[in-house]
Scaffold this motif. Structure first.
Motif, PDB file in Angstrom:
ATOM      1  N   ALA A   1      84.283  34.232  56.178  1.00 60.61           N
ATOM      2  CA  ALA A   1      83.365  32.978  55.121  1.00 60.61           C
ATOM      3  C   ALA A   1      82.825  33.549  54.179  1.00 60.61           C
ATOM      4  O   ALA A   1      83.084  32.716  53.019  1.00 60.61           O
ATOM      5  N   ARG A   2      83.007  34.829  54.100  1.00 57.49           N
ATOM      6  CA  ARG A   2      82.528  35.420  52.843  1.00 57.49           C
ATOM      7  C   ARG A   2      84.018  35.847  52.076  1.00 57.49           C
ATOM      8  O   ARG A   2      84.849  36.097  52.334  1.00 57.49           O
ATOM      9  N   PRO A   3      83.327  35.150  50.653  1.00 59.65           N
ATOM     10  CA  PRO A   3      84.677  35.136  49.414  1.00 59.65           C
ATOM     11  C   PRO A   3      84.676  36.738  48.794  1.00 59.65           C
ATOM     12  O   PRO A   3      84.233  37.813  49.428  1.00 59.65           O
ATOM     13  N   TRP A   4      86.487  37.475  48.678  1.00 59.44           N
ATOM     14  CA  TRP A   4      86.711  38.289  48.059  1.00 59.44           C
ATOM     15  C   TRP A   4      85.422  38.741  47.231  1.00 59.44           C
ATOM     16  O   TRP A   4      85.415  40.461  47.475  1.00 59.44           O
ATOM     17  N   ARG A   5      85.805  38.397  46.370  1.00 59.22           N
ATOM     18  CA  ARG A   5      84.430  38.835  44.874  1.00 59.22           C
ATOM     19  C   ARG A   5      83.186  39.244  46.063  1.00 59.22           C
ATOM     20  O   ARG A   5      82.383  39.822  45.392  1.00 59.22           O
ATOM     21  N   ALA A   6      82.630  38.337  47.338  1.00 58.72           N
ATOM     22  CA  ALA A   6      80.981  39.242  48.064  1.00 58.72           C
ATOM     23  C   ALA A   6      81.511  40.443  49.024  1.00 58.72           C
ATOM     24  O   ALA A   6      80.512  40.625  49.709  1.00 58.72           O
TER      25      ALA A   6
ATOM     26  N   SER B   1      94.369  40.121  37.683  1.00 65.07           N
ATOM     27  CA  SER B   1      92.965  40.003  38.332  1.00 65.07           C
ATOM     28  C   SER B   1      93.289  40.749  40.288  1.00 65.07           C
ATOM     29  O   SER B   1      93.745  40.960  40.984  1.00 65.07           O
ATOM     30  N   HIS B   2      95.090  41.511  39.851  1.00 65.07           N
ATOM     31  CA  HIS B   2      96.069  41.908  41.057  1.00 65.07           C
ATOM     32  C   HIS B   2      96.352  40.906  41.764  1.00 65.07           C
ATOM     33  O   HIS B   2      96.438  41.328  42.829  1.00 65.07           O
ATOM     34  N   THR B   3      96.091  39.674  41.813  1.00 64.97           N
ATOM     35  CA  THR B   3      97.216  38.764  42.768  1.00 64.97           C
ATOM     36  C   THR B   3      98.505  38.685  43.121  1.00 64.97           C
ATOM     37  O   THR B   3      98.748  38.692  43.837  1.00 64.97           O
ATOM     38  N   ALA B   4      98.519  38.528  41.562  1.00 69.51           N
ATOM     39  CA  ALA B   4     100.289  38.549  41.732  1.00 69.51           C
ATOM     40  C   ALA B   4     101.104  39.804  42.469  1.00 69.51           C
ATOM     41  O   ALA B   4     102.298  39.289  42.680  1.00 69.51           O
TER      42      ALA B   4
ATOM     43  N   ALA C   1      94.747  43.252  44.535  1.00 70.13           N
ATOM     44  CA  ALA C   1      93.111  41.976  45.057  1.00 70.13           C
ATOM     45  C   ALA C   1      93.356  40.397  46.219  1.00 70.13           C
ATOM     46  O   ALA C   1      94.559  40.697  45.302  1.00 70.13           O
ATOM     47  N   PHE C   2      92.757  39.800  46.209  1.00 72.09           N
ATOM     48  CA  PHE C   2      92.651  38.508  46.534  1.00 72.09           C
ATOM     49  C   PHE C   2      92.052  37.850  45.864  1.00 72.09           C
ATOM     50  O   PHE C   2      91.303  37.904  44.991  1.00 72.09           O
ATOM     51  N   TYR C   3      91.840  36.140  46.074  1.00 72.73           N
ATOM     52  CA  TYR C   3      91.193  35.756  45.273  1.00 72.73           C
ATOM     53  C   TYR C   3      89.595  35.259  45.469  1.00 72.73           C
ATOM     54  O   TYR C   3      89.474  35.307  46.402  1.00 72.73           O
ATOM     55  N   ASP C   4      89.430  35.835  44.417  1.00 75.83           N
ATOM     56  CA  ASP C   4      87.430  35.593  44.260  1.00 75.83           C
ATOM     57  C   ASP C   4      86.555  33.973  44.918  1.00 75.83           C
ATOM     58  O   ASP C   4      86.055  33.998  45.009  1.00 75.83           O
TER      59      ASP C   4
ATOM     60  N   GLY D   1      84.562  48.799  51.376  1.00 74.83           N
ATOM     61  CA  GLY D   1      85.149  48.535  52.513  1.00 74.83           C
ATOM     62  C   GLY D   1      85.938  47.655  53.077  1.00 74.83           C
ATOM     63  O   GLY D   1      86.513  47.709  53.958  1.00 74.83           O
ATOM     64  N   MET D   2      85.201  46.347  53.579  1.00 73.84           N
ATOM     65  CA  MET D   2      86.352  45.333  54.340  1.00 73.84           C
ATOM     66  C   MET D   2      87.507  44.927  52.810  1.00 73.84           C
ATOM     67  O   MET D   2      87.634  44.127  53.120  1.00 73.84           O
ATOM     68  N   ARG D   3      86.722  44.842  51.651  1.00 70.84           N
ATOM     69  CA  ARG D   3      88.118  45.061  50.682  1.00 70.84           C
ATOM     70  C   ARG D   3      89.507  45.726  51.228  1.00 70.84           C
ATOM     71  O   ARG D   3      90.297  45.231  52.194  1.00 70.84           O
TER      72      ARG D   3
END
Lengths: 225, 204
Positions: free
Chosen positions: B125-130, A85-88, B88-91, B134-136
């Motif tokens: 408050a929004r999770p990474w997966r949502a 998931s590329h978080t590493a 990426a960050f944690y879903d 652009g926000m990512r």
């Protein structure tokens, strides 16, 4: 260890539990696996016709086989998921490798402790087993669980490195896990049956110390880009 | 003497038999921006990952200096601010929880990401997966600048950002350079960038 290092390790640990609490991947899988295995085994073997000594032999071996397989089943969640998931990359950029290892090790150890807390009373009830020495049983489970957590975390880090890692994993898993399983089964059997577990427990603690030191030394090399 | 400096000399990197970087060099000092241009697949991201210490070059060397002291590879990796499309960050974690995690890992107060998140207009408050793409990208900006690094490595920094997002990101970059930081920015197109002190063109 500095307070900064401890805070980093605690952050990794807390992050994994927070994610687990919401996704419920590992706990649900492991607990369901433990319950299913124990119920099937108790139905197949049954307490009837076996002496308490025989039952404690079977139950000790079964409990540790279950824990080993549960650890192996949950293993990919530790590092492979971080890589896929590329978080590493976030962990590599922001945290010290040894703190990542410590945080992950604590998470795996707590997960195994939870599994032991569910599986052990269930195994004792299903196999109708008395416990001669509850204190030693806790020590055996604690020491065995700590060694299993350290070995699993180290192996998980190797597996996550992809190509060529599978061969290394196969070569390392056997010598790492077999001595642990033998010692943990012996310590658990002695605690259940009332035998002398002192020597085995000392060997188990030595195993734990060795594997943890090896983990902290090797992990930065495995984790390095 | 500049407060910070980054130099790379003769960097080469191949993946199996594919040569991605072939003896590239460059340098940038405090307040300057080094632009890396080139088409897709020309090795821009590979170069930035080598500069960040996330990828070991086959040949060549990277020297990062802060306050007159050369940084070791591990130290450089932890001190740079890297923005890259594959971060990426944690879903399961929200924007604020992801930034809190990064702050804790970097030894900063847990709430230190709040200001930059608000500035970037991130939904806390929004999770990474949502998050939208652009926000990512805005969260990647927050991650890159949270610890106020001297060296900012930007791989396609304005990708997916709307006009407002790009304006905020450019303001963050300007402030970083004005405060004596340095940056390396890679893009497949010619972006108008401030304070360009050096440039490298890569070919496929």
């Amino acid at each position: 260890m500095s307070s900064g290092w401890t805070a980093e390790a605690a952050a990794v640990f807390a992050k994994d539990w927070r994610a687990e609490r919401r996704a419920r991947h590992a706990v649900a899988t492991l607990v369901l696996f433990a319950i299913t295995t124990l119920v099937i085994a108790s139905l197949a073997l049954g307490p009837i016709g076996a002496t308490p000594g025989e039952r404690s032999d079977v139950a000790s071996a079964l409990l540790w086989i279950l824990l080993l397989f549960a650890a192996a089943a949950g293993l990919p969640r530790v590092f492979v998921h971080e890589e896929e998931s590329h978080t590493a990359t976030v962990l590599r950029l922001a945290a010290r490798p040894s703190a990542v290892f410590a945080g992950k090790l604590a998470w795996v150890a707590s997960l195994l402790a939870l599994l032991e807390a569910v599986a052990t009373p269930l195994a004792l009830a299903l196999f109708d087993l008395p416990v001669a020495s509850p204190g030693r049983l806790v020590l055996a489970l604690g020491a065995g669980g700590a060694g299993l957590a350290a070995a699993t975390t180290l192996l998980a880090a190797i597996v996550a490195q992809g190509r060529g890692a599978t061969t290394l994993f196969a070569a390392l898993a056997f010598p790492l896990l077999v001595p642990l399983a033998v010692l943990a089964v012996a310590a658990t059997r002695a605690a259940l049956g009332g035998g002398d577990a002192g020597g085995v427990l000392v060997q188990l603690f030595l195993y734990d110390s060795t594997i943890m030191v090896a983990g902290f030394l090797l992990f930065p090399v495995i984790w390095a880009p | 003497m500049p407060v910070a400096r980054l130099a790379f000399e003769g960097l080469s990197r191949r993946f199996d038999r594919l040569v991605v970087l072939d003896r590239v060099s460059g340098k940038v000092e405090s307040g300057g921006l080094f632009a890396v241009r080139g088409p897709n697949g020309s090795g821009k991201s590979t170069l930035l990952r080598c500069l960040a210490g996330l990828l070991a070059p086959d040949r060549g060397r990277v020297v990062a200096v802060e306050d007159g002291r050369a940084l070791a590879n591990d130290e450089r990796r932890r001190r740079v601010g890297l923005l890259a499309p594959d971060i990426a960050f944690y879903d399961e974690l929200s924007v604020s929880e992801n930034l809190e995690l990064v702050a804790r890992l970097r030894g900063l107060p847990p709430a230190s990401g709040r200001a930059v998140a608000e500035r970037l207009g991130l939904p806390a408050a929004r999770p990474w997966r949502a998050l939208s793409s652009g926000m990512r990208q805005r969260l990647r900006w927050a991650f890159a600048v949270l610890h106020r690094p001297r060296l900012l490595l930007l791989d396609e920094p304005f990708q997916n950002l709307d006009d407002d997002g790009e304006r905020i990101a450019r303001a963050l970059l300007d402030e970083h350079l004005e405060n004596g930081g340095l940056a390396v920015a890679a893009s497949p197109v010619s972006l108008p960038l401030p304070r360009i002190s050096g440039e490298l063109r890569l070919d496929r």
